[in-house]
Design a protein around this motif. Sequence first.
Motif, PDB file in Angstrom:
ATOM      1  N   UNK A   1       0.798  -1.226   0.000  1.00  0.00           N
ATOM      2  CA  UNK A   1       0.000   0.000   0.000  1.00  0.00           C
ATOM      3  C   UNK A   1       0.824   1.265   0.000  1.00  0.00           C
ATOM      4  N   UNK A   2       2.037   1.187   0.616  1.00  0.00           N
ATOM      5  CA  UNK A   2       2.728   2.455   0.819  1.00  0.00           C
ATOM      6  C   UNK A   2       4.236   2.351   0.936  1.00  0.00           C
ATOM      7  N   UNK A   3       4.724   1.512   1.830  1.00  0.00           N
ATOM      8  CA  UNK A   3       6.101   1.640   2.287  1.00  0.00           C
ATOM      9  C   UNK A   3       7.124   1.392   1.194  1.00  0.00           C
ATOM     10  N   UNK A   4       6.876   0.401   0.327  1.00  0.00           N
ATOM     11  CA  UNK A   4       7.827   0.118  -0.736  1.00  0.00           C
ATOM     12  C   UNK A   4       8.066   1.328  -1.619  1.00  0.00           C
ATOM     13  N   UNK A   5       6.997   1.973  -2.033  1.00  0.00           N
ATOM     14  CA  UNK A   5       7.120   3.155  -2.892  1.00  0.00           C
ATOM     15  C   UNK A   5       7.784   4.305  -2.141  1.00  0.00           C
ATOM     16  N   UNK A   6       7.465   4.455  -0.844  1.00  0.00           N
ATOM     17  CA  UNK A   6       8.048   5.542  -0.062  1.00  0.00           C
ATOM     18  C   UNK A   6       9.545   5.370   0.112  1.00  0.00           C
ATOM     19  N   UNK A   7       9.974   4.146   0.378  1.00  0.00           N
ATOM     20  CA  UNK A   7      11.399   3.884   0.544  1.00  0.00           C
ATOM     21  C   UNK A   7      12.142   4.056  -0.777  1.00  0.00           C
TER      22      UNK A   7
END
Length: 256
Positions: A246-252
């Motif tokens: 949902x979020x963390x992969x893209x944010x990192x």
Amino acid sequence: MNAPDAPALELAGLRKSFGKTEIIRGVDLTIARGERHAIIGPNGAGKSTLFNLITGRYVPTSGSVYLNGQDVSGLAPYKINRLGLSRSFQITNIFPRMTVFENVRCSLLWSKGYRYSFWHMVGRSRDLTEATDAILEQINLTARRDLPAGVLSYAEQRALEIGITMAGGANVIMLDEPTAGMSHSETEYIVNLIRDVTEGKTLVMVEHDMSVVFGLADRISVLVYGEIIATGTPEEVRADPRVQEAYLGAALEAEH
């Protein structure tokens, strides 16, 4: 009434709608006293709305907010502040023409008992001056004491705002994107400051910089489309496949 064994913050079935649009959709969250807790999520997830519900800027559509065991749902922000919660904002919120010293002194007046006593000569109060200087030393702005706040660097202004947030003696501190727009060195300065000044207090922060989140937070909650999809330690959240999707992969990835 403050319940000594109650969590610092507890959100129960919290919802907020604007017209027919539901932004916060049934949030349940418990934050222990003394915990450093980060709320992360993609843009538009509802993080600022959740912050505003907790601090009284918005009234919940339904559900409850408990501060140290006391239901503060729908109370005015100043009443919540006087019960022990203080916050900063995404946009720096200081008095630019007043000195650094005067900014902090103003934020101490209520907690020091001055309140609506306009006849007091605050400049002659040794107790108030000493308390103000102690905060300036804590936020590393003693050397800037007599400068107009508006001439400080961006990082120093954020530090001043953190000092103002701390000045009322609140035991729950909420920081909304405290390192937004900062360079690496400025971020390091503010992170070290936050770590020092919130020692022994409860910290709740919204932050997009994952290095800040994983460096400061004891626990993390991930908010996506108005719902918390995961809460846990940084290691647990980092490993959660729902968060990665949902979020963390893209944010990192965006940080590299």
